[in-house]
Design a protein around this motif. Sequence first.
Motif, PDB file in Angstrom:
ATOM      1  N   THR A  25       6.375   9.531   5.968  1.00 20.71           N
ATOM      2  CA  THR A  25       5.201  10.289   5.547  1.00 20.71           C
ATOM      3  C   THR A  25       5.499  10.940   4.210  1.00 20.71           C
ATOM      4  OG1 THR A  25       5.996  12.189   6.802  1.00 20.71           O
ATOM      5  CG2 THR A  25       4.450  10.727   7.916  1.00 20.71           C
ATOM      6  N   ALA A  26       4.530  10.902   3.341  1.00 22.87           N
ATOM      7  CA  ALA A  26       4.729  11.483   2.013  1.00 22.87           C
ATOM      8  C   ALA A  26       4.633  12.995   2.102  1.00 22.87           C
ATOM      9  CB  ALA A  26       3.674  10.951   1.049  1.00 22.87           C
ATOM     10  N   ARG A  32       1.330  10.909  -1.206  1.00 19.79           N
ATOM     11  CA  ARG A  32       0.225  10.543  -0.320  1.00 19.79           C
ATOM     12  C   ARG A  32      -0.750   9.580  -1.003  1.00 19.79           C
ATOM     13  NH1 ARG A  32       0.265  11.701   5.238  1.00 19.79           N
ATOM     14  NH2 ARG A  32       1.289  13.703   5.571  1.00 19.79           N
ATOM     15  N   ALA A  35       0.781   6.166  -1.176  1.00 18.71           N
ATOM     16  CA  ALA A  35       0.708   5.506   0.127  1.00 18.71           C
ATOM     17  C   ALA A  35      -0.715   5.042   0.429  1.00 18.71           C
ATOM     18  CB  ALA A  35       1.190   6.472   1.211  1.00 18.71           C
ATOM     19  N   THR A  36      -1.705   5.815  -0.019  1.00 20.21           N
ATOM     20  CA  THR A  36      -3.094   5.395   0.147  1.00 20.21           C
ATOM     21  C   THR A  36      -3.362   4.107  -0.615  1.00 20.21           C
ATOM     22  OG1 THR A  36      -3.818   7.689   0.402  1.00 20.21           O
ATOM     23  CG2 THR A  36      -5.487   6.082  -0.222  1.00 20.21           C
ATOM     24  N   HIS A  47      -5.233   3.367   7.915  1.00 19.72           N
ATOM     25  CA  HIS A  47      -4.051   4.064   7.417  1.00 19.72           C
ATOM     26  C   HIS A  47      -4.345   4.766   6.097  1.00 19.72           C
ATOM     27  CE1 HIS A  47       0.428   3.831   6.074  1.00 19.72           C
ATOM     28  NE2 HIS A  47       0.079   5.049   6.442  1.00 19.72           N
ATOM     29  N   ALA A  48      -5.142   4.117   5.244  1.00 19.56           N
ATOM     30  CA  ALA A  48      -5.508   4.741   3.964  1.00 19.56           C
ATOM     31  C   ALA A  48      -6.279   6.037   4.198  1.00 19.56           C
ATOM     32  CB  ALA A  48      -6.338   3.767   3.134  1.00 19.56           C
ATOM     33  N   GLN A  50      -6.032   7.983   6.793  1.00 19.35           N
ATOM     34  CA  GLN A  50      -5.089   8.982   7.291  1.00 19.35           C
ATOM     35  C   GLN A  50      -4.283   9.602   6.155  1.00 19.35           C
ATOM     36  OE1 GLN A  50      -2.718   7.009  10.244  1.00 19.35           O
ATOM     37  NE2 GLN A  50      -4.429   6.699  11.663  1.00 19.35           N
ATOM     38  N   GLU A  51      -3.842   8.769   5.207  1.00 23.65           N
ATOM     39  CA  GLU A  51      -3.098   9.299   4.059  1.00 23.65           C
ATOM     40  C   GLU A  51      -3.980  10.211   3.217  1.00 23.65           C
ATOM     41  OE1 GLU A  51      -0.012   9.137   3.554  1.00 23.65           O
ATOM     42  OE2 GLU A  51       0.593   7.615   4.993  1.00 23.65           O
ATOM     43  N   GLY A  54      -4.120  13.666   4.685  1.00 27.24           N
ATOM     44  CA  GLY A  54      -2.953  14.462   4.311  1.00 27.24           C
ATOM     45  C   GLY A  54      -2.988  14.906   2.870  1.00 27.24           C
ATOM     46  N   ALA A  55      -3.471  14.017   1.961  1.00 25.88           N
ATOM     47  CA  ALA A  55      -3.539  14.378   0.546  1.00 25.88           C
ATOM     48  C   ALA A  55      -4.533  15.507   0.303  1.00 25.88           C
ATOM     49  CB  ALA A  55      -3.910  13.155  -0.280  1.00 25.88           C
TER      50      ALA A  55
END
Length: 252
Positions: A25-26, A32, A35-36, A47-48, A50-51, A54-55
Motif C-alpha cells: 500500500t502506498a 497512491r 498505483a492508481t 483496485h484503481a 480503492q487507491e 486512499g489518495a
Amino acid sequence: MDLRIVLGLVLMLVSPAWSQSSASTASDFEGRMAATARAYEDLDYEHALQELDGASLLARDDGERARVAIYRGLVLGDLRRRQASQAAFRAGLMLRPDASLPVKVSPKVARDFEAVRREVLALNPRPPSDAPRAVPDAKLAPTPASGLVPSAGAEAEVRASRSTPVLPLALLGAGVVLGGVGGYFGLRSHGNVSDARAADFYSDRLAHLDSARGQALVANVLLGAAVTAAAGAAVTWFLKDRTPSPRAEVSP
C-alpha cells in the motif's frame, strides 16, 4: 483431535491476515496516484478506485484533490457509470477549471469531460487572458550616444563572421528524430492498451498489455534521449553565442 488437523485450521485462519498485512500500500499521495495509474492501465478498475479513496485522504491542497476527482471520473466513465463520472469531473474542475485528463481516454469520456468544463466555466467565468493589467511606471533606457552605435555595415560584418552552428543543429536534429520515433512507439503503446480494453478474451488482453508495456519502455527511453539531445543543443547554442568572435570588431 489429530494435531495435523488443528494446525491446518490455524493456518487457514491466519493466512488471510498475513496476505492482507503484506499487501503493498502506498504511504503517500504520489504513491497512491501511481498505483492508481498502474491499476487503470491493467484494467483493474476496482483496485484503481480503492487507491483513489486512499489518495483522497492524503490530498493536502485543492490541486491534489482535483487530481483525485478527475481520475475518479475517468475510471467511472470506463465503467459506464456516466452520471457518477460527470459528478467527479465537476468536483475536480470546480477546484481547478484548467485541469486536464491525466491519460488518453475514449472520445465519449473526453466529450463528457469538456462538457462539464464548459458548465463549470459558465458558473465561474475566468477573466480573459488578454485583459489589460496594471503595469508599473516604466523607465526609458538611456539612448546611447550616436558615436557608440555600430552602423548597419558593421552589424552585417559581425553576423557574417559568425560560423554556422553545426553541433547545436546536429543535436537538435537528433532530438527531433528520437522524439518522433519515441512518439510513434508511445502511440503504438496507447493503441495496444485500447485494443486490450476492447478484447473479448483474457489472453488477448494480456498479449496487448505486454506489447503496450514493451513499447512504452522503448518510448520512454527514446523520449529521454530526445530531451537530452535538445538540452545539449540549447547549451551549446548559448555557449557559442557567449563566445566572442575575434573578427567582430566595431570601430566608433
